[in-house]
Scaffold this active site. Structure first.
Site, PDB file in Angstrom:
ATOM      1  CG  HIS A  67      69.793  35.932  97.982  1.00 11.71           C
ATOM      2  ND1 HIS A  67      69.054  34.799  98.102  1.00 11.71           N
ATOM      3  CD2 HIS A  67      70.858  35.928  98.065  1.00 11.71           C
ATOM      4  CE1 HIS A  67      70.212  33.925  98.171  1.00 11.71           C
ATOM      5  NE2 HIS A  67      71.264  34.679  98.125  1.00 11.71           N
ATOM      6  CD  GLU A  70      74.540  38.346  98.534  1.00 11.03           C
ATOM      7  OE1 GLU A  70      75.344  37.475  98.718  1.00 11.03           O
ATOM      8  OE2 GLU A  70      73.325  38.513  99.113  1.00 11.03           O
ATOM      9  CG  HIS A  71      73.552  35.350  93.829  1.00  8.70           C
ATOM     10  ND1 HIS A  71      74.185  34.002  93.857  1.00  8.70           N
ATOM     11  CD2 HIS A  71      73.278  35.501  95.093  1.00  8.70           C
ATOM     12  CE1 HIS A  71      74.314  33.473  94.900  1.00  8.70           C
ATOM     13  NE2 HIS A  71      73.543  34.220  95.742  1.00  8.70           N
ATOM     14  CD  GLU A 147      73.202  31.666  99.007  1.00  4.42           C
ATOM     15  OE1 GLU A 147      73.535  32.333  99.759  1.00  4.42           O
ATOM     16  OE2 GLU A 147      73.045  32.077  97.750  1.00  4.42           O
TER      17      GLU A 147
END
Length: 442
Positions: A67, A70-71, A147
């Site tokens: 994750h 992804e950022h 998030e």
């Protein structure tokens, strides 16, 4: 017939599709796979860079790295700042984003066909040359925690995450895709860097594009962009092997899990292990889901919402992975109605397993699925996703016409048999709401 997608160096194929579309596939040097679907008359294209790594692939100490990447891939490379990346797509009216899954990650963009070379260059730069700057990582750590907090405020999201954990337990697929606040706070930059260097390789990369795209031109652009990024694309290299399970994974027992939330409504899920992503019965599973909880005419909707007024949202769902899957029934209701709603969901599932569905139900469900499939393939993003999943998961490309034929071939007996098999497996229950913090609560 479906088109096989063999993992052979240098393999190439061309296959006609519905509506005059043409799918082409090439295995480039280094094992990079490129699949395109040229769609006549379109002036736009969607391109995706898929890496065959997801949250299930994280080693101890690396949890949350997928994750994070992804950022972080949008936060700058050796050639571009984060603002450069953002401006490149904004300047042409394009869109760029990414998605992390449990078994793969995709970075994608939708642009005009004339701007596809730019999209290839920028996305390839991100994939090959991300800086993973320590300062940017710390800033993004805060963004990811926000998030996760946002998702944690949505009780239905909490219920679905908890359901995967309840059913799959210690299996890597039972972990949340985005990580947890604890793992995100704990994972160091070195672990994220190691995860990136280990998994972002030519043999793991799949490029898919659909719309106004020329396959040969795109292959040349991809090769050039990856070489500029410093990747070695040696001849004769084969793509990475697909995930293959010797046998589907099924837990030994079901689990009851209560998650305390001070909410006005309770969220409840009942279910267990479903089918793997490549199980031939996945089309029967789709029909089963449509009959049981796939729309306003479904049994769950009619019984629980329309006849009794016990819930606003009620539906069935399923998902498949390489070695296991999930199947569940969801409802949102007032806390004092949870036991009644659970009982009714189980009764409807048992009824489906005990007696054949009617011809009218079968026809209606097949029609619903057929229409949804065709309508869902009307945009370039859906076509791009179809190519990626065919390459990474199924190992074969099924045309829309062939998929429709498989759906229409499902029989009532197949639905009943599958329902009976699913009901015989260990059953898990998740409740999210204002319940006590007793055993099993969190």
């Amino acid at each position: 017939m479906p088109v096989d997608l063999p993992l052979e160096p240098g393999h190439a194929l061309t296959a006609g599709q519905d509506g005059g579309a043409i799918v082409r596939r090439s295995v480039l040097p280094g094992g990079v796979r490129v699949l395109t679907e040229s769609m006549p008359g379109l002036r736009s294209a969607t391109i995706g860079a898929w890496v065959g790594v997801g949250s299930r692939d994280e080693r101890d100490g690396h949890h949350g790295s997928t994750h994070f990447l992804e950022h972080l891939l949008f936060k700058g490379t050796e050639r571009r700042t984060a603002m450069d990346i953002a401006e490149a797509f904004d300047a042409v009216g394009g869109e760029a984003n990414a998605a992390t899954g449990k078994e793969h990650t995709c970075y994608y963009a939708r642009v005009l066909d004339a701007d596809l070379p730019m999209a290839v260059d920028v996305i390839a730069d991100m994939v090959t040359s991300a800086r993973l700057d320590a300062g940017e990582l710390e800033i993004e750590r805060g963004v990811i925690l926000e998030e996760l907090a946002m998702n944690d405020d949505d009780p239905s999201d909490v219920a679905h995450e908890a359901f995967a954990t309840a059913v799959l337990g210690d299996h890597p697929l039972g972990r949340p895709i985005g990580g947890t606040p604890d793992t995100i706070r704990a994972v160091p930059r070195d672990a994220v860097w190691d995860h990136y260097r280990e998994h972002y390789t030519p043999s793991s990369l799949v490029i898919t594009a659909a719309g106004g795209v020329d396959h040969g031109v795109l292959c040349d652009q991809v090769t050039g962009a990856l070489e500029v990024g410093g990747w070695s694309l040696g001849p004769g290299a084969a793509p990475a092997a697909r995930r293959i399970a010797d046998a589907p994974w099924v837990p030994g027992a079901g689990t009851e899990l209560v998650v305390h939330r001070a909410t006005e409504q309770a969220n409840v899920i009942v279910g267990g292990v479903g089918l793997t992503a490549t199980d031939e019965r996945r089309y029967a599973m789709s029909v089963l889901g449509a009959v049981l909880g796939g729309g306003m005419s479904s049994r769950l909707f009619q019984e629980i919402r329309e006849r009794r007024g016990l819930a606003y949202a009620v539906y069935s769902f399923s998902s498949g992975h390489a070695d296991t899957g999930l199947f569940g029934l969801y409802a949102g209701c007032t806390p004092d109605k949870v036991e009644e709603v659970e009982r009714l969901m189980i009764e409807q599932a048992e009824r489906l397993a005990g007696e054949p569905i009617t011809g009218a139900e079968l026809d209606r469900s097949i029609g619903q699925l057929s229409g949804s499939l065709v309508l869902g393939m009307e945009d370039t993003g859906s076509r791009m996703n179809r190519l990626g999943k065919a390459e990474l998961v199924q190992g074969e490309l099924v045309s829309v016409t062939e998929a429709l034929e498989r759906i229409r071939s499902v029989t009532a007996a197949e639905v009943t048999d599958l329902a009976a098999e699913l009901l015989a497996r260990p059953r898990s229950v998740v409740r999210v709401g204002p319940f006590g913090r007793g055993a099993g609560a969190s």
